[in-house]
Scaffold this motif. Sequence first.
Motif, short mmCIF file in Angstrom:
data_model
loop_
_atom_site.label_atom_id
_atom_site.label_comp_id
_atom_site.label_asym_id
_atom_site.label_seq_id
_atom_site.Cartn_x
_atom_site.Cartn_y
_atom_site.Cartn_z
N THR A 40 0.89 -1.25 -0.03
CA THR A 40 0.06 -0.09 0.02
C THR A 40 0.69 1.46 0.12
OG1 THR A 40 -1.69 -1.19 1.12
CG2 THR A 40 -1.79 0.95 1.23
N HIS A 193 -0.34 -2.24 6.93
CA HIS A 193 -1.15 -2.96 6.08
C HIS A 193 -0.77 -4.39 6.15
CE1 HIS A 193 1.59 -2.70 2.39
NE2 HIS A 193 0.78 -3.87 2.25
N LEU A 254 -8.20 8.01 1.75
CA LEU A 254 -7.63 7.16 2.83
C LEU A 254 -6.79 7.60 3.94
CD1 LEU A 254 -6.72 3.73 0.84
CD2 LEU A 254 -8.75 4.41 1.83
N GLU A 265 -13.61 4.00 -1.25
CA GLU A 265 -14.03 2.53 -1.65
C GLU A 265 -13.15 2.45 -3.19
OE1 GLU A 265 -16.01 -1.35 -1.72
OE2 GLU A 265 -15.51 0.26 -0.21
N VAL A 268 -9.66 1.83 -2.57
CA VAL A 268 -9.14 0.55 -2.03
C VAL A 268 -9.16 -0.35 -3.30
CG1 VAL A 268 -9.66 -1.34 -0.50
CG2 VAL A 268 -9.82 1.28 0.05
N LYS A 269 -10.13 -0.46 -4.15
CA LYS A 269 -10.31 -1.27 -5.19
C LYS A 269 -8.99 -1.22 -6.30
CE LYS A 269 -15.32 -1.93 -5.02
NZ LYS A 269 -16.60 -1.31 -5.89
N HIS A 272 -6.17 -2.65 -4.60
CA HIS A 272 -6.18 -4.32 -4.58
C HIS A 272 -5.45 -4.96 -5.89
CE1 HIS A 272 -8.56 -8.00 -4.52
NE2 HIS A 272 -7.85 -8.12 -3.52
N TYR A 281 -11.34 -9.54 -2.63
CA TYR A 281 -11.50 -8.06 -2.18
C TYR A 281 -11.82 -7.77 -0.87
CZ TYR A 281 -12.92 -3.15 -1.85
OH TYR A 281 -13.10 -1.90 -1.74
N GLU A 282 -12.94 -8.46 -0.34
CA GLU A 282 -13.50 -8.19 0.94
C GLU A 282 -12.53 -8.61 2.04
OE1 GLU A 282 -15.91 -6.39 1.84
OE2 GLU A 282 -16.37 -6.12 -0.39
N LYS A 285 -9.43 -5.83 1.78
CA LYS A 285 -9.93 -4.48 2.32
C LYS A 285 -9.35 -4.00 3.44
CE LYS A 285 -13.81 -1.39 2.54
NZ LYS A 285 -15.27 -1.12 2.26
N ILE A 288 -5.75 -2.97 3.72
CA ILE A 288 -5.52 -1.92 2.80
C ILE A 288 -5.92 -0.66 3.43
CG2 ILE A 288 -5.85 -0.84 0.64
CD1 ILE A 288 -5.96 -3.56 -0.68
N VAL A 289 -6.98 -0.62 3.97
CA VAL A 289 -7.62 0.59 4.60
C VAL A 289 -6.89 0.94 5.88
CG1 VAL A 289 -9.43 1.42 5.90
CG2 VAL A 289 -9.79 0.25 3.88
#
Length: 337
Positions: A40, A193, A254, A265, A268-269, A272, A281-282, A285, A288-289
């Motif tokens: 990240t 991260h 972020l 959102e 993050v996508k 990813h 992804y879920e 996430k 990353i956040v």
Amino acid sequence: MTQFTRRNTLGLMAGAATLPMLGTPALANTKLVVGALPFTSHAASFVAYERGYFAEAGLDVEFKFFQAAQPMAVAIASGDADYAVTAISGGLISLAEKGATKVIGGALSEEKGIDGQKILASDAAFQAGLTSPAQLAGKKWAVTQAGSSFHYMGSKIAQAEGVEVAFTPLQKVGAIIGAMKSGQVDAWSIVPHIAKPLAGSGAVHIIGDVAVYIPDYQVTTVFTSATNAADERAKTEAFLAAFSKGADDFNAALVDKTAGEDAAEDMVKLIHKYVYTDREYEKAKPGIVNGAMRINAGAALNTTSVQDQLDWFKAEGLVKDSVTMDMLVDTSYVSTM
């Protein structure tokens, strides 16, 4: 009376630094290889690529991914990569001393109030009593190579606590993670991260924050070949301008969280595509956040931190005493502090 925080100051300096870049001559699809790690912390480059900022600047960018900082420095020196973002290492400094590389800007920074790099203990070491950095005496501290940023951080932390640790080189971040999980090494420091998901799994435990020991640490820098820095000013300015736009988007989405939930959102996508690509992804996430650290606006460079790092490398005998900041850094491209 107006008060200026470090973030305010960097932002103001960055605004001044980007003004001359507005006049950067248009480049016609100039091909560049940009060195990166799948972290990240390298998001500014990814954003600049995905949102067309590099293309708008006339740059046709291809990424070359590495597993550690020192091989990236060698790639810059050899011409296998044109620009890169990573931590200052002994290899980078030695190549700068030979006239092969130059630091031209700043990227990731430790900043008060922003969650930063974590100090980790393996589960085995934690269960055996390693619950704070003060208990590091005699423990195995993981590094990629001698002279890496992990070596610098571990040494500064150990010095502050008045203890000695055994540095264990494992070459790659992935190898360190495996060694931490298996208890082959006791401690390590890494960006959030990576640290937080590992801690969440129970494989390691967070026992401290790097920023407590190294405040305002310039964690990563932007660097290039000495030839690019000296002779390819238009290209270098174009790269830094596009990189800085990517950093602005990342910080707004972020770090400062001023761009709104939809923008966060989307960010993050985007990230990813490069980070945790082996995870759905879920599942990717949260890491990353939670791992968003400040990327300096305008690629501003904290030369005070860089000088401290250079002094440490020289004191440890990892680079020549004759190396100077002028050999390592070209301060003509961005604002410094």
